[in-house]
Design an enzyme around this catalytic site. Structure first.
Site, mmCIF file in Angstrom:
data_model
loop_
_atom_site.group_PDB
_atom_site.id
_atom_site.type_symbol
_atom_site.label_atom_id
_atom_site.label_comp_id
_atom_site.label_asym_id
_atom_site.label_seq_id
_atom_site.Cartn_x
_atom_site.Cartn_y
_atom_site.Cartn_z
ATOM 1 N N LYS A 154 2.809 8.042 1.482
ATOM 2 C CA LYS A 154 2.969 6.693 2.048
ATOM 3 C C LYS A 154 4.391 6.411 2.556
ATOM 4 O O LYS A 154 4.770 5.258 2.775
ATOM 5 C CB LYS A 154 2.555 5.579 1.058
ATOM 6 C CG LYS A 154 1.173 5.678 0.469
ATOM 7 C CD LYS A 154 0.101 6.073 1.429
ATOM 8 C CE LYS A 154 -0.269 5.054 2.449
ATOM 9 N NZ LYS A 154 -1.334 5.608 3.366
ATOM 10 N N GLY A 155 5.162 7.484 2.756
ATOM 11 C CA GLY A 155 6.532 7.306 3.232
ATOM 12 C C GLY A 155 6.632 7.120 4.736
ATOM 13 O O GLY A 155 7.612 6.596 5.253
ATOM 14 N N GLY A 156 5.616 7.648 5.455
ATOM 15 C CA GLY A 156 5.657 7.652 6.921
ATOM 16 C C GLY A 156 5.556 9.084 7.430
ATOM 17 O O GLY A 156 5.992 9.404 8.535
ATOM 18 N N ARG A 158 2.962 10.909 8.294
ATOM 19 C CA ARG A 158 2.082 11.152 9.452
ATOM 20 C C ARG A 158 2.798 10.771 10.740
ATOM 21 O O ARG A 158 2.738 11.503 11.735
ATOM 22 C CB ARG A 158 0.768 10.376 9.290
ATOM 23 C CG ARG A 158 -0.188 10.463 10.471
ATOM 24 C CD ARG A 158 -0.581 11.881 10.842
ATOM 25 N NE ARG A 158 -1.293 12.552 9.772
ATOM 26 C CZ ARG A 158 -1.606 13.854 9.786
ATOM 27 N NH1 ARG A 158 -1.265 14.613 10.806
ATOM 28 N NH2 ARG A 158 -2.241 14.407 8.770
ATOM 29 N N ARG A 235 10.858 6.043 1.285
ATOM 30 C CA ARG A 235 10.670 4.625 1.608
ATOM 31 C C ARG A 235 10.937 3.833 0.328
ATOM 32 O O ARG A 235 10.724 4.367 -0.780
ATOM 33 C CB ARG A 235 9.205 4.480 2.048
ATOM 34 C CG ARG A 235 8.747 3.099 2.410
ATOM 35 C CD ARG A 235 7.253 3.167 2.722
ATOM 36 N NE ARG A 235 6.727 1.926 3.236
ATOM 37 C CZ ARG A 235 5.450 1.723 3.525
ATOM 38 N NH1 ARG A 235 4.563 2.696 3.348
ATOM 39 N NH2 ARG A 235 5.034 0.568 3.985
ATOM 40 N N LYS A 360 -2.955 3.584 8.930
ATOM 41 C CA LYS A 360 -1.483 3.563 8.859
ATOM 42 C C LYS A 360 -1.007 2.199 9.342
ATOM 43 O O LYS A 360 -1.311 1.808 10.480
ATOM 44 C CB LYS A 360 -0.869 4.650 9.738
ATOM 45 C CG LYS A 360 -1.398 6.034 9.485
ATOM 46 C CD LYS A 360 -1.048 6.563 8.106
ATOM 47 C CE LYS A 360 -1.736 7.887 7.876
ATOM 48 N NZ LYS A 360 -1.607 8.375 6.519
ATOM 49 N N GLY A 361 -0.307 1.508 8.464
ATOM 50 C CA GLY A 361 0.152 0.170 8.805
ATOM 51 C C GLY A 361 -0.847 -0.882 8.350
ATOM 52 O O GLY A 361 -1.113 -1.849 9.061
ATOM 53 N N ARG A 362 -1.396 -0.682 7.171
ATOM 54 C CA ARG A 362 -2.332 -1.672 6.615
ATOM 55 C C ARG A 362 -1.577 -2.925 6.173
ATOM 56 O O ARG A 362 -0.402 -2.859 5.832
ATOM 57 C CB ARG A 362 -3.031 -1.094 5.375
ATOM 58 C CG ARG A 362 -3.986 0.041 5.627
ATOM 59 C CD ARG A 362 -4.638 0.389 4.289
ATOM 60 N NE ARG A 362 -5.679 1.399 4.436
ATOM 61 C CZ ARG A 362 -5.536 2.664 4.078
ATOM 62 N NH1 ARG A 362 -4.400 3.094 3.581
ATOM 63 N NH2 ARG A 362 -6.525 3.518 4.225
ATOM 64 N N HIS A 364 -0.601 -5.365 3.466
ATOM 65 C CA HIS A 364 -0.530 -5.267 2.003
ATOM 66 C C HIS A 364 -0.957 -6.580 1.358
ATOM 67 O O HIS A 364 -0.705 -7.652 1.917
ATOM 68 C CB HIS A 364 0.907 -4.940 1.560
ATOM 69 C CG HIS A 364 1.386 -3.602 2.025
ATOM 70 N ND1 HIS A 364 2.664 -3.154 1.803
ATOM 71 C CD2 HIS A 364 0.767 -2.599 2.696
ATOM 72 C CE1 HIS A 364 2.805 -1.944 2.306
ATOM 73 N NE2 HIS A 364 1.668 -1.585 2.871
HETATM 74 N N1 LIG Z 1 4.761 4.397 13.827
HETATM 75 C C1 LIG Z 1 4.061 4.123 12.731
HETATM 76 N N2 LIG Z 1 2.786 3.688 12.832
HETATM 77 C C2 LIG Z 1 2.083 3.401 11.709
HETATM 78 N N3 LIG Z 1 2.558 3.532 10.457
HETATM 79 C C3 LIG Z 1 3.826 3.945 10.323
HETATM 80 C C4 LIG Z 1 4.620 4.265 11.446
HETATM 81 N N4 LIG Z 1 5.835 4.655 11.003
HETATM 82 C C5 LIG Z 1 5.794 4.578 9.675
HETATM 83 N N5 LIG Z 1 4.598 4.152 9.259
HETATM 84 C C6 LIG Z 1 4.245 3.950 7.862
HETATM 85 O O1 LIG Z 1 3.566 5.098 7.409
HETATM 86 C C7 LIG Z 1 2.906 4.686 6.215
HETATM 87 C C8 LIG Z 1 1.903 5.752 5.823
HETATM 88 O O2 LIG Z 1 2.649 6.828 5.352
HETATM 89 P P1 LIG Z 1 2.098 8.306 5.361
HETATM 90 O O3 LIG Z 1 1.698 8.692 6.732
HETATM 91 O O4 LIG Z 1 3.136 9.160 4.725
HETATM 92 O O5 LIG Z 1 0.827 8.171 4.428
HETATM 93 S S1 LIG Z 1 0.020 9.345 3.714
HETATM 94 O O6 LIG Z 1 0.746 9.698 2.497
HETATM 95 O O7 LIG Z 1 -0.106 10.463 4.648
HETATM 96 O O8 LIG Z 1 -1.303 8.731 3.396
HETATM 97 C C9 LIG Z 1 2.324 3.358 6.574
HETATM 98 O O9 LIG Z 1 2.234 2.608 5.391
HETATM 99 P P2 LIG Z 1 1.420 1.220 5.299
HETATM 100 O O10 LIG Z 1 2.136 0.268 6.227
HETATM 101 O O11 LIG Z 1 1.537 0.790 3.898
HETATM 102 O O12 LIG Z 1 0.021 1.505 5.720
HETATM 103 C C10 LIG Z 1 3.321 2.777 7.586
HETATM 104 O O13 LIG Z 1 4.091 1.730 7.082
#
Ligand SMILES: Nc1ncnc2c1ncn2[C@@H]1O[C@H](COP(=O)(O)OS(=O)(=O)O)[C@@H](OP(=O)(O)O)[C@H]1O
Length: 397
Positions: A154-156, A158, A235, A360-362, A364
């Site tokens: 959940k660090g980012g 992806r 994060r 990604k970007g739910r 909270h």
């Molecule tokens: N560009 C962009 N678009 C969407 N989301 C972004 C982006 N950059 C960083 N993030 C943040 O990535 C969080 C998900 O992290 P991960 O990809 O490491 O998650 S996972 O561990 O693979 O499930 C995800 O966490 P949540 O916001 O809690 O859903 C995002 O905050």
């Protein structure tokens, strides 16, 4: 006269049944070739099955480990015992999506089996590789990764991988291989086979965020190659914990509240560090484990916050770390107001803008501010230690 005779013959020939059949056959042949072409392309982009007969690989792996132990005369016993032990997460059972039945699970771990579905969706997001680009992928060879995004969940991670894939000198596997935690018994040949083909000078990459909290991962990656470059997207541990919880909640709406899971005892305010959502954020502890094998210079820490506020800046640091030309710049990004995140103007293998998927970007859930404060207090000393170790203040406090 001669001319009209010729025309007549030509006309008769061009519409003759033989010609028609030949034409039809030619079209069918073209269609058949196209179908074959597409099938080869599709198969080439499919990840190899995760269920394999690994008896052969196991033998090769043992051989590899033997050679490794000989070479590592410095601490072969330590490395060997670590390498050959069953996969476990560091500290207690940190990674929640671990499904090895013999491994004890943290008592309050609600996210079992959810993570891969999340990632599979992200990976299979409609940007399938076209048959044509698959053909162009035909050259080169599959190599073990020279750089790995090892965390954090959940660090980012992806976002970072998707952004890096834009670079022409980076080729990455989309799905998470989970080789160094769950699939290690499959052997290095299995792992290599998951990788895309690369040409000379291109870097092979993968990301599996659970590696960062897997006790055996550092030794195993070191055994594969001590030169492997490691990237960790970190994060704010409090936001990370809430993000982790939000993901679990989206799959299992009946789980207890974040607040109740946070504490062992709400009255005394004792934090439940056996809950993986809390445990993963104690970065200093996990990092200690990696520093037994890798020097700090071989680990790059990417700020998950800056990856959102200044993706090009963070990508610049990553490209430098990987020894690549800075090709990914701010020209590659735009801020998507609807998504609320930076997106790519053109994704790899596509000419269309690309945002990450809906997982990604739910949004909270609102968490009791007192609980958030209590967590901030809990993480502060660990964060300070982490800043000291990395020489970088991530500004979470
Ligand atoms: N560009 C962009 N678009 C969407 N989301 C972004 C982006 N950059 C960083 N993030 C943040 O990535 C969080 C998900 O992290 P991960 O990809 O490491 O998650 S996972 O561990 O693979 O499930 C995800 O966490 P949540 O916001 O809690 O859903 C995002 O905050």
């Amino acid at each position: 006269m001669e001319y009209s005779l010729f025309c007549h013959h030509f006309y008769a020939l061009s519409i003759s049944p033989v010609k028609k059949k030949l034409g039809l056959l030619f079209i069918m042949l073209l269609l058949w070739v196209y179908m074959l072409y597409s099938c080869v392309g599709y198969c080439a982009t499919m990840p190899p099955s995760l269920v394999v007969d690994n008896s052969n690989n196991r033998a090769k792996e043992t051989d590899f480990l033997g050679k490794y132990a000989e070479a590592e005369s410095g601490r072969p016993d330590l490395v060997m015992s670590k390498l050959l032990s069953r996969p476990q997460s560091s500290w207690t059972d940190v990674e929640s999506d671990y499904d090895e039945p013999t491994v004890r699970r943290a008592p309050r771990d609600f996210s079992k089996d959810e993570v891969d579905a999340d990632r599979a969706e992200e990976w299979d997001d409609g940007r399938r590789v076209s048959p044509l680009s698959s053909f162009s992928n035909g050259s080169g060879s599959k190599k073990l990764p020279q750089a790995i995004i090892i965390g954090v969940k959940k660090g980012g991670t992806r976002a970072l991988l998707e952004f890096l894939r834009v670079h022409p000198d980076i080729r990455a596997v989309g799905a998470e291989p989970h080789f160094f935690d769950r699939n290690y018994d499959n052997g290095l040949d299995w792992y290599r086979d998951l990788m895309p083909k690369t040409l000379e000078g291109q870097i092979t990459m993968e990301k599996t965020p659970s590696y960062f909290v897997t006790r055996e991962a550092p030794a195993r990656i070191y055994a594969m190659s001590r030169d492997t470059k490691l990237i960790v997207v970190v994060r704010d541990p409090v936001t990370r914990a809430i993000s982790d919880y939000t993901q679990t909640l989206s799959k299992k709406p009946d789980i207890p509240t974040f607040e109740s899971l946070t504490f062992k005892n709400r009255t005394t305010g004792l934090i439940d560090t056996s809950w993986s959502a809390i445990q993963i954020g104690i970065y200093a502890k996990h990092l200690d484990n990696w520093l037994q094998f890798f020097p700090m210079s071989q680990i790059l820490f990417v700020s998950g916050e800056r990856l959102i506020s200044d993706p090009a800046g963070e990508l610049g640091r990553v490209q430098d770390f990987l020894g690549l030309k800075r090709i990914i710049t701010d020209k590659h990004f735009y801020f998507n107001q609807t998504k609320g995140f930076p997106c790519l103007k053109k994704a790899e293998g596509s000419s269309k803008p690309h945002c990450l998927g809906k997982t990604k970007g739910r949004t909270h859930p609102n968490i009791d501010p007192e609980v958030v404060q209590r967590l901030r207090d809990f993480y502060r000393p660990f964060n300070m230690k982490f800043y000291q170790m990395t020489g970088h203040n991530f500004g979470w406090d």
